[in-house]
Every structure is written in structure tokens, then in C-alpha cells.
Scaffold this motif. Sequence first.
Motif, PDB file in Angstrom:
ATOM      1  N   THR A   1      -5.444  13.263  -0.676  1.00  0.00           N
ATOM      2  CA  THR A   1      -5.331  12.410  -1.555  1.00  0.00           C
ATOM      3  C   THR A   1      -4.346  11.222  -1.457  1.00  0.00           C
ATOM      4  OG1 THR A   1      -5.746  14.091  -3.066  1.00  0.00           O
ATOM      5  CG2 THR A   1      -4.205  12.400  -4.274  1.00  0.00           C
ATOM      6  N   ALA A   2      -3.026  11.530  -0.740  1.00  0.00           N
ATOM      7  CA  ALA A   2      -1.957  10.537  -0.451  1.00  0.00           C
ATOM      8  C   ALA A   2      -2.511   9.421   0.377  1.00  0.00           C
ATOM      9  CB  ALA A   2      -0.721  11.470   0.340  1.00  0.00           C
TER      10      ALA A   2
ATOM     11  N   VAL B   1      -5.336   9.963   7.541  1.00  0.00           N
ATOM     12  CA  VAL B   1      -4.881  11.270   7.232  1.00  0.00           C
ATOM     13  C   VAL B   1      -4.882  12.245   8.586  1.00  0.00           C
ATOM     14  CG1 VAL B   1      -6.992  12.553   6.695  1.00  0.00           C
ATOM     15  CG2 VAL B   1      -5.077  13.267   5.570  1.00  0.00           C
ATOM     16  N   LEU B   2      -5.455  11.391   9.512  1.00  0.00           N
ATOM     17  CA  LEU B   2      -5.498  12.393  11.005  1.00  0.00           C
ATOM     18  C   LEU B   2      -3.975  12.054  11.612  1.00  0.00           C
ATOM     19  CD1 LEU B   2      -8.663  10.546  12.497  1.00  0.00           C
ATOM     20  CD2 LEU B   2      -8.265  13.095  11.808  1.00  0.00           C
TER      21      LEU B   2
ATOM     22  N   ALA C   1       0.924  -1.441  -0.006  1.00  0.00           N
ATOM     23  CA  ALA C   1       0.105   0.019   0.044  1.00  0.00           C
ATOM     24  C   ALA C   1       0.867   1.239   0.012  1.00  0.00           C
ATOM     25  CB  ALA C   1      -0.830   0.119   1.014  1.00  0.00           C
ATOM     26  N   THR C   2       1.913   1.154   0.694  1.00  0.00           N
ATOM     27  CA  THR C   2       2.680   2.361   0.710  1.00  0.00           C
ATOM     28  C   THR C   2       3.429   2.769  -0.716  1.00  0.00           C
ATOM     29  OG1 THR C   2       3.156   2.150   3.196  1.00  0.00           O
ATOM     30  CG2 THR C   2       4.776   3.463   1.921  1.00  0.00           C
ATOM     31  N   ALA C   3       3.995   1.513  -1.050  1.00  0.00           N
ATOM     32  CA  ALA C   3       4.477   1.496  -2.472  1.00  0.00           C
ATOM     33  C   ALA C   3       3.501   2.156  -3.420  1.00  0.00           C
ATOM     34  CB  ALA C   3       5.152   0.231  -2.725  1.00  0.00           C
ATOM     35  N   PHE C   4       2.241   1.683  -3.261  1.00  0.00           N
ATOM     36  CA  PHE C   4       1.427   1.914  -4.302  1.00  0.00           C
ATOM     37  C   PHE C   4       1.250   3.940  -4.126  1.00  0.00           C
ATOM     38  CE2 PHE C   4      -2.972   3.183  -5.503  1.00  0.00           C
ATOM     39  CZ  PHE C   4      -3.001   2.737  -6.689  1.00  0.00           C
TER      40      PHE C   4
ATOM     41  N   VAL D   1       1.695   6.706  -6.823  1.00  0.00           N
ATOM     42  CA  VAL D   1       0.816   7.649  -7.166  1.00  0.00           C
ATOM     43  C   VAL D   1       1.398   9.035  -6.907  1.00  0.00           C
ATOM     44  CG1 VAL D   1      -1.375   8.873  -6.392  1.00  0.00           C
ATOM     45  CG2 VAL D   1      -1.400   6.230  -6.896  1.00  0.00           C
ATOM     46  N   ALA D   2       2.120   9.247  -5.901  1.00  0.00           N
ATOM     47  CA  ALA D   2       2.799  10.607  -5.806  1.00  0.00           C
ATOM     48  C   ALA D   2       3.857  10.874  -6.799  1.00  0.00           C
ATOM     49  CB  ALA D   2       3.457  10.581  -4.443  1.00  0.00           C
TER      50      ALA D   2
END
Length: 162
Positions: free
Chosen positions: A142-143, A110-111, A15-18, A22-23
Motif C-alpha cells: 500500500t505504501a 516494494v522489492l 511522491a514521497t510526501a504524498f 497517505v500514511a
Amino acid sequence: MAELLVDALWLGVGATAFMDVVALAQRRVLGIPSLDYALVGRWLGHLAGGTVVHRPISGSAPIRADTALGWTFHYLTGVVFALVFLVLVGSDWQQRPVFVPALVFGVVTVLAPFLVLQPGLGAGIAARRTPQPNIARLRSLTAHASFGIGLWVAGLGGMLAF
């Protein structure tokens, strides 16, 4: 328990790589800058000395290996978030990954930057001290939404791999 940790590692890294892909796409296609993880590493390095909030972090002294520390922390955070996600949704989710819970969880994460990282970097709660706080908030949202989508994508990949 070991299986849960392995699953969290798979989902969190995936998920972090995804999120990072995207970034990267946003930066290359739209010219949208992404977070400089060296600044995250700098913040972490200064935590050891007792400095929690910087005004701003870019004005604080660099620390040795801040980029590596920041990127490592970024991926470890993804793994911890994935572990929390798996505990919340239960083991059945991995057998049939469902999009909505993953997306909602990603948005909720996002919190963490709003309440911890951004204030620590000197940007204030939810980036209120930045020149364009709503733009910064939207970029964070978005991130983290992309992280949630990445959980689902990694879940589908894990379902196929295992």
C-alpha cells in the motif's frame, strides 16, 4: 542531465510526501501504524560499523540523530526511485503524466523493503519473521502503491508548475 536531476528531485520529493500523507491519514483514520524512520536511521548508522542484519532493530542501540537520518534517507530514496522511473519512461512522460506506469513502478519498488530493508531490520525477506507477515506485506505494498500514485500526482503538479 541537470534538468533530469531537477525533475527527479521534484517528482521524488512530491511522491514521497504524498506517500507520507497517505500514511498519516491511515494512522489517524484507521489506526494503522506507519514505519518508524528512526529505526531506518538506526539501521543505516549501524551499517557503518558493519552490522547489516539486526534481530530485531528495536533491540539495537540507538544512534545519534537516527530519526533525521532515517527521514533523510526516506526522501533520498524517493528521489533515486524517481530518477530511475524517469530514465525508464523517458522525458515524454513529464509532458503528459500517465497514471498506470507510475502506479506499476511504485508497486515494483516494494522489492526494496522486501529484499533489503525488512531483512536488515530483522523482519526477514518480505517480513516473513513478523507476527503477521501478510499484514506487513500489504502495508508495504500500500505504501509503495501510494508512492506510485504520488509520482503521477507530482508529475501533474510539475506539468502545471513548469
